[in-house]
Design a protein around this motif. Structure first.
Motif, PDB file in Angstrom:
ATOM      1  N   VAL A  86      10.263  -8.964  -8.548  1.00  0.00           N
ATOM      2  CA  VAL A  86      10.735 -10.144  -9.269  1.00  0.00           C
ATOM      3  C   VAL A  86      12.066 -10.606  -8.683  1.00  0.00           C
ATOM      4  O   VAL A  86      12.839  -9.798  -8.160  1.00  0.00           O
ATOM      5  CB  VAL A  86      10.920  -9.868 -10.777  1.00  0.00           C
ATOM      6  CG1 VAL A  86       9.599  -9.611 -11.455  1.00  0.00           C
ATOM      7  CG2 VAL A  86      11.894  -8.723 -11.015  1.00  0.00           C
ATOM      8  N   PHE A  87      12.319 -11.891  -8.765  1.00  0.00           N
ATOM      9  CA  PHE A  87      13.618 -12.488  -8.481  1.00  0.00           C
ATOM     10  C   PHE A  87      14.104 -13.097  -9.798  1.00  0.00           C
ATOM     11  O   PHE A  87      13.346 -13.806 -10.465  1.00  0.00           O
ATOM     12  CB  PHE A  87      13.509 -13.597  -7.428  1.00  0.00           C
ATOM     13  CG  PHE A  87      13.179 -13.104  -6.044  1.00  0.00           C
ATOM     14  CD1 PHE A  87      14.165 -13.003  -5.070  1.00  0.00           C
ATOM     15  CD2 PHE A  87      11.876 -12.754  -5.706  1.00  0.00           C
ATOM     16  CE1 PHE A  87      13.873 -12.558  -3.796  1.00  0.00           C
ATOM     17  CE2 PHE A  87      11.566 -12.304  -4.434  1.00  0.00           C
ATOM     18  CZ  PHE A  87      12.565 -12.199  -3.481  1.00  0.00           C
ATOM     19  N   THR A  98      21.794 -13.894  -8.180  1.00  0.00           N
ATOM     20  CA  THR A  98      20.353 -13.726  -8.148  1.00  0.00           C
ATOM     21  C   THR A  98      20.041 -12.290  -7.750  1.00  0.00           C
ATOM     22  O   THR A  98      20.649 -11.753  -6.821  1.00  0.00           O
ATOM     23  CB  THR A  98      19.703 -14.686  -7.140  1.00  0.00           C
ATOM     24  OG1 THR A  98      19.997 -16.034  -7.512  1.00  0.00           O
ATOM     25  CG2 THR A  98      18.193 -14.499  -7.095  1.00  0.00           C
ATOM     26  N   TYR A  99      19.098 -11.685  -8.466  1.00  0.00           N
ATOM     27  CA  TYR A  99      18.709 -10.306  -8.172  1.00  0.00           C
ATOM     28  C   TYR A  99      17.266 -10.263  -7.672  1.00  0.00           C
ATOM     29  O   TYR A  99      16.422 -11.043  -8.113  1.00  0.00           O
ATOM     30  CB  TYR A  99      18.847  -9.429  -9.413  1.00  0.00           C
ATOM     31  CG  TYR A  99      20.274  -9.182  -9.825  1.00  0.00           C
ATOM     32  CD1 TYR A  99      20.985  -8.096  -9.330  1.00  0.00           C
ATOM     33  CD2 TYR A  99      20.932 -10.062 -10.692  1.00  0.00           C
ATOM     34  CE1 TYR A  99      22.307  -7.871  -9.697  1.00  0.00           C
ATOM     35  CE2 TYR A  99      22.243  -9.851 -11.060  1.00  0.00           C
ATOM     36  CZ  TYR A  99      22.918  -8.759 -10.561  1.00  0.00           C
ATOM     37  OH  TYR A  99      24.228  -8.550 -10.922  1.00  0.00           O
ATOM     38  N   GLN A 100      17.037  -9.350  -6.757  1.00  0.00           N
ATOM     39  CA  GLN A 100      15.702  -9.101  -6.232  1.00  0.00           C
ATOM     40  C   GLN A 100      15.387  -7.625  -6.487  1.00  0.00           C
ATOM     41  O   GLN A 100      16.041  -6.743  -5.936  1.00  0.00           O
ATOM     42  CB  GLN A 100      15.632  -9.399  -4.732  1.00  0.00           C
ATOM     43  CG  GLN A 100      14.281  -9.100  -4.093  1.00  0.00           C
ATOM     44  CD  GLN A 100      14.295  -9.321  -2.580  1.00  0.00           C
ATOM     45  OE1 GLN A 100      15.296  -9.822  -2.035  1.00  0.00           O
ATOM     46  NE2 GLN A 100      13.239  -8.947  -1.905  1.00  0.00           N
ATOM     47  N   TYR A 101      14.419  -7.391  -7.367  1.00  0.00           N
ATOM     48  CA  TYR A 101      14.081  -6.009  -7.708  1.00  0.00           C
ATOM     49  C   TYR A 101      12.584  -5.784  -7.558  1.00  0.00           C
ATOM     50  O   TYR A 101      11.776  -6.643  -7.922  1.00  0.00           O
ATOM     51  CB  TYR A 101      14.487  -5.674  -9.140  1.00  0.00           C
ATOM     52  CG  TYR A 101      14.019  -4.295  -9.565  1.00  0.00           C
ATOM     53  CD1 TYR A 101      14.554  -3.149  -8.975  1.00  0.00           C
ATOM     54  CD2 TYR A 101      13.021  -4.147 -10.526  1.00  0.00           C
ATOM     55  CE1 TYR A 101      14.098  -1.885  -9.338  1.00  0.00           C
ATOM     56  CE2 TYR A 101      12.573  -2.884 -10.893  1.00  0.00           C
ATOM     57  CZ  TYR A 101      13.111  -1.758 -10.291  1.00  0.00           C
ATOM     58  OH  TYR A 101      12.663  -0.512 -10.635  1.00  0.00           O
ATOM     59  N   GLY A 102      12.218  -4.612  -7.022  1.00  0.00           N
ATOM     60  CA  GLY A 102      10.808  -4.312  -6.881  1.00  0.00           C
ATOM     61  C   GLY A 102      10.566  -2.847  -6.594  1.00  0.00           C
ATOM     62  O   GLY A 102      11.490  -2.076  -6.332  1.00  0.00           O
ATOM     63  N   PHE A 103       9.296  -2.478  -6.644  1.00  0.00           N
ATOM     64  CA  PHE A 103       8.908  -1.108  -6.321  1.00  0.00           C
ATOM     65  C   PHE A 103       7.434  -1.080  -5.927  1.00  0.00           C
ATOM     66  O   PHE A 103       6.664  -1.991  -6.261  1.00  0.00           O
ATOM     67  CB  PHE A 103       9.170  -0.152  -7.490  1.00  0.00           C
ATOM     68  CG  PHE A 103       8.537  -0.557  -8.795  1.00  0.00           C
ATOM     69  CD1 PHE A 103       7.239  -0.174  -9.121  1.00  0.00           C
ATOM     70  CD2 PHE A 103       9.250  -1.297  -9.719  1.00  0.00           C
ATOM     71  CE1 PHE A 103       6.658  -0.534 -10.323  1.00  0.00           C
ATOM     72  CE2 PHE A 103       8.676  -1.665 -10.933  1.00  0.00           C
ATOM     73  CZ  PHE A 103       7.384  -1.282 -11.237  1.00  0.00           C
ATOM     74  N   SER A 104       7.058  -0.035  -5.207  1.00  0.00           N
ATOM     75  CA  SER A 104       5.675   0.175  -4.788  1.00  0.00           C
ATOM     76  C   SER A 104       5.186   1.517  -5.300  1.00  0.00           C
ATOM     77  O   SER A 104       5.898   2.527  -5.200  1.00  0.00           O
ATOM     78  CB  SER A 104       5.557   0.129  -3.259  1.00  0.00           C
ATOM     79  OG  SER A 104       5.910  -1.153  -2.754  1.00  0.00           O
TER      80      SER A 104
END
Length: 288
Positions: A86-87, A98-104
């Motif tokens: 997500v941004f 602005t934040y950019q967060y994610g995971f796999s």
């Protein structure tokens, strides 16, 4: 869309954004998958800090544990990791970042996780807050030595750093977790959810006039006849119950001569509030 709905635009991080976003399309086009993906992402961010302990390992054998499902209609994808990202802009900071967060995830294991931020004045230059990848050294920037050591000591292959950090009360990571919990996404394609929402009042509707006025303003966008509401608390069927039921009468404008009441047409049902369990509840209302 921005120019068509100027009254519903918010400014954040040098961008103009609509306050509400909707996804619509043909049947079987993937709308529900977007909803399910964000719902699962929120679930994993909120809960995964517990996934490594013995109690949680026992719970995983039951139906309450949600496993990630990869894309199964492709021979290659079904064996690969599933990625969520997500941004977002955190308005609570009032900085416009602005934040950019994610995971796999792959087979119940976190194989990669990242959090970047971009200043309001920067164009496309993101700064790494943390980056984690299976088999590589964990990178964390801007955290105290004590926080980094606690994360490294407690982190397991199934838990997210954001989830664990929120549990450890690391403010920077707790804010990310709280952003997910603060969002509410509604699936209007789900009949059960539609029925539930139709039986619950907006929070504060009973005793706050400004909330009632906001509902009237919303209805007026497609039905200008609704002018106000009458609210009547109904007797409790069970004296031991702390829940409440109400009858809502919508007051309608009838030509130029005055107003007309629209009565609630179905039996009130006791239903817990979606946001705060145990607070005031309501029957649905229907105007005549």
């Amino acid at each position: 869309m921005i120019t068509e709905h100027e009254d519903h635009v918010a400014e954040a991080a040098n961008d103009k954004l609509l306050k509400v976003a909707a996804i619509y399309g043909a049947n079987a086009s993937g709308k529900s998958n977007v909803y399910d993906a964000f719902e699962y992402m929120t679930y994993y961010v909120d809960e995964s800090f517990t996934f490594g302990d013995e109690k949680e390992r026992r719970r995983k054998t039951g139906n309450s544990y949600l496993k990630v499902t990869p894309f199964l209609f492709d021979e290659n994808s079904c064996d690969k990791e599933t990625t969520f990202e997500v941004f977002y802009v955190d308005n609570s900071e009032d900085t416009g970042k602005t934040y950019q967060y994610g995971f796999s995830l792959k087979k119940g294991e976190v194989v990669e996780e990242w959090l970047y931020s971009k200043a309001k004045t920067a164009r496309n230059k993101y700064w790494t807050i943390f980056y984690r990848k299976k088999g590589e050294e964990l990178e964390m920037n801007g955290f105290s030595k004590n926080h980094v050591e606690n994360i490294k000591a407690s982190l397991n292959k199934e838990a997210l750093i954001v989830s664990l950090g929120a549990k450890l009360r690391i403010a920077r990571l707790k804010k990310v977790r709280d952003w997910f919990l603060g969002n509410e996404i509604v699936n209007f394609g789900d009949p059960a959810e539609n029925f539930f929402l139709s039986r619950v009042l907006p929070e504060g509707f009973v005793d706050r006039k400004e909330v009632q006025d906001n509902v009237v303003e919303y209805f007026a966008s497609f039905d200008e006849a609704i002018q106000d509401f009458n609210i009547e608390e109904l007797p409790q069927e069970d004296e031991k119950s702390s829940s409440k039921s109400y009858k809502i009468d919508a007051l309608h404008k009838m030509g130029e001569s005055g107003r007309k009441e629209g009565r609630c047409r179905w039996k009130p049902q006791r239903q817990q509030s979606r946001k705060k369990m145990g607070q005031e509840q309501a029957c649905g209302s229907q105007s005549s």
